[in-house]
Design an enzyme around this catalytic site. Structure first.
Site, mmCIF file in Angstrom:
data_model
loop_
_atom_site.group_PDB
_atom_site.id
_atom_site.type_symbol
_atom_site.label_atom_id
_atom_site.label_comp_id
_atom_site.label_asym_id
_atom_site.label_seq_id
_atom_site.Cartn_x
_atom_site.Cartn_y
_atom_site.Cartn_z
ATOM 1 N N GLY A 46 0.690 -1.113 -0.145
ATOM 2 C CA GLY A 46 0.020 -0.073 0.123
ATOM 3 C C GLY A 46 0.975 1.226 0.020
ATOM 4 O O GLY A 46 1.863 1.215 0.481
ATOM 5 N N GLN A 51 3.115 10.020 1.447
ATOM 6 C CA GLN A 51 4.206 9.365 1.336
ATOM 7 C C GLN A 51 5.076 9.636 0.344
ATOM 8 O O GLN A 51 6.456 9.045 0.331
ATOM 9 C CB GLN A 51 4.208 7.828 1.459
ATOM 10 C CG GLN A 51 3.481 7.178 2.536
ATOM 11 C CD GLN A 51 3.198 5.670 2.662
ATOM 12 O OE1 GLN A 51 2.273 5.017 2.105
ATOM 13 N NE2 GLN A 51 4.167 4.960 3.217
ATOM 14 N N CYS A 90 5.391 0.037 7.570
ATOM 15 C CA CYS A 90 5.293 0.976 6.604
ATOM 16 C C CYS A 90 6.830 1.375 5.858
ATOM 17 O O CYS A 90 7.731 1.402 6.504
ATOM 18 C CB CYS A 90 5.011 2.372 7.530
ATOM 19 S SG CYS A 90 4.576 3.828 6.423
ATOM 20 N N LEU A 91 6.594 1.482 4.653
ATOM 21 C CA LEU A 91 7.389 2.106 3.538
ATOM 22 C C LEU A 91 8.400 3.181 4.161
ATOM 23 O O LEU A 91 9.376 3.411 4.089
ATOM 24 C CB LEU A 91 7.054 2.198 2.395
ATOM 25 C CG LEU A 91 6.636 1.001 1.596
ATOM 26 C CD1 LEU A 91 5.995 1.401 0.338
ATOM 27 C CD2 LEU A 91 7.824 0.213 1.332
ATOM 28 N N HIS A 132 -4.622 1.378 7.307
ATOM 29 C CA HIS A 132 -3.254 2.107 7.281
ATOM 30 C C HIS A 132 -3.150 3.110 6.416
ATOM 31 O O HIS A 132 -2.523 4.418 6.842
ATOM 32 C CB HIS A 132 -2.222 0.948 7.130
ATOM 33 C CG HIS A 132 -0.749 1.178 7.235
ATOM 34 N ND1 HIS A 132 -0.058 1.073 8.089
ATOM 35 C CD2 HIS A 132 -0.112 2.273 6.308
ATOM 36 C CE1 HIS A 132 1.161 1.457 7.898
ATOM 37 N NE2 HIS A 132 1.204 2.188 6.863
ATOM 38 N N GLU A 133 -3.481 3.050 5.079
ATOM 39 C CA GLU A 133 -3.704 3.948 3.937
ATOM 40 C C GLU A 133 -4.230 5.123 4.243
ATOM 41 O O GLU A 133 -4.067 6.327 3.995
ATOM 42 C CB GLU A 133 -3.464 3.441 2.502
ATOM 43 C CG GLU A 133 -2.693 2.259 2.279
ATOM 44 C CD GLU A 133 -1.387 2.587 2.375
ATOM 45 O OE1 GLU A 133 -0.787 3.850 2.466
ATOM 46 O OE2 GLU A 133 -0.634 1.365 3.071
ATOM 47 N N HIS A 136 -2.716 7.495 6.651
ATOM 48 C CA HIS A 136 -1.968 8.255 6.286
ATOM 49 C C HIS A 136 -2.545 9.408 5.503
ATOM 50 O O HIS A 136 -1.926 10.627 5.818
ATOM 51 C CB HIS A 136 -1.108 7.465 5.041
ATOM 52 C CG HIS A 136 -0.058 6.796 5.330
ATOM 53 N ND1 HIS A 136 1.047 7.259 5.850
ATOM 54 C CD2 HIS A 136 0.230 5.379 5.077
ATOM 55 C CE1 HIS A 136 1.938 6.205 6.196
ATOM 56 N NE2 HIS A 136 1.673 5.203 5.572
HETATM 57 NI NI NI Z 1 2.452 3.590 5.829
#
Ligand code: NI
Length: 168
Positions: A46, A51, A90-91, A132-133, A136
């Site tokens: 995701g 991000q 998370c990236l 989660h997204e 963000h």
């Molecule tokens: Ni994330």
């Protein structure tokens, strides 16, 4: 095709609520395409526009369950069921895994590229990733919600990352 650089903590874009998308302009379409390409390139599950330092309520999700890439445009949570603790990663926060409370099942609504509301239902990892997204888009990182944080290198962390299929 373009691959965006993914920003990492403590970049301010990650804690800033993203702006609603008033229209799906050619620019928005291009951002969605690039988010898809970037997600595939980094082999994530995701990715949300903040991000990549773009303040728009856009995200893409593909949890490898055969349902393909879902694009989220101005997504809203309509209903959630069965909260439970599970791993988030998370990236933008490499090397960290957190036991985070999420709904096991969600119903959301999102715009399509044609600016039409559609409802989507998801469960398990896809539901977790969507939440989660969507966090963000509100500038919320899993690290502020998690009951417990641990390093991805630990045994528990490695196990959690396998569940998430997230390379580190
Ligand atoms: Ni994330």
């Amino acid at each position: 095709m373009a691959i965006y650089p993914v920003v990492q903590v403590p970049h301010p874009a990650l804690i800033t609520p993203a702006k609603p998308v008033p229209h799906v302009t050619p620019h928005v379409t291009r951002v969605l395409d690039n988010l898809r390409d970037t997600l595939a390139f980094v082999r994530g599950i995701g990715l949300a526009a903040p991000q990549v330092n773009i303040s728009k309520r856009l995200a893409v999700v593909d949890t490898g369950d055969g349902l393909g890439v879902w694009e989220l445009i101005n997504p809203e949570l309509l209903e959630g069921r069965d909260e439970r603790l599970g791993p988030d990663a998370c990236l933008s926060i490499p090397g960290v895994v957190g036991e985070t409370r999420r709904y096991e099942w969600v119903r959301i609504r999102t715009w399509t590229r044609d600016e039409e509301w559609v409802e989507l239902e998801a469960k398990g990892l896809r539901a977790r990733c969507i939440q989660h997204e969507m966090d963000h888009l509100d500038g919320i990182l899993f690290t502020v919600k998690a009951d417990r944080l641990y390093a991805a290198r630990t045994r528990a962390g490695a196990q959690a990352l396998r569940v998430l299929r997230m390379p580190q």
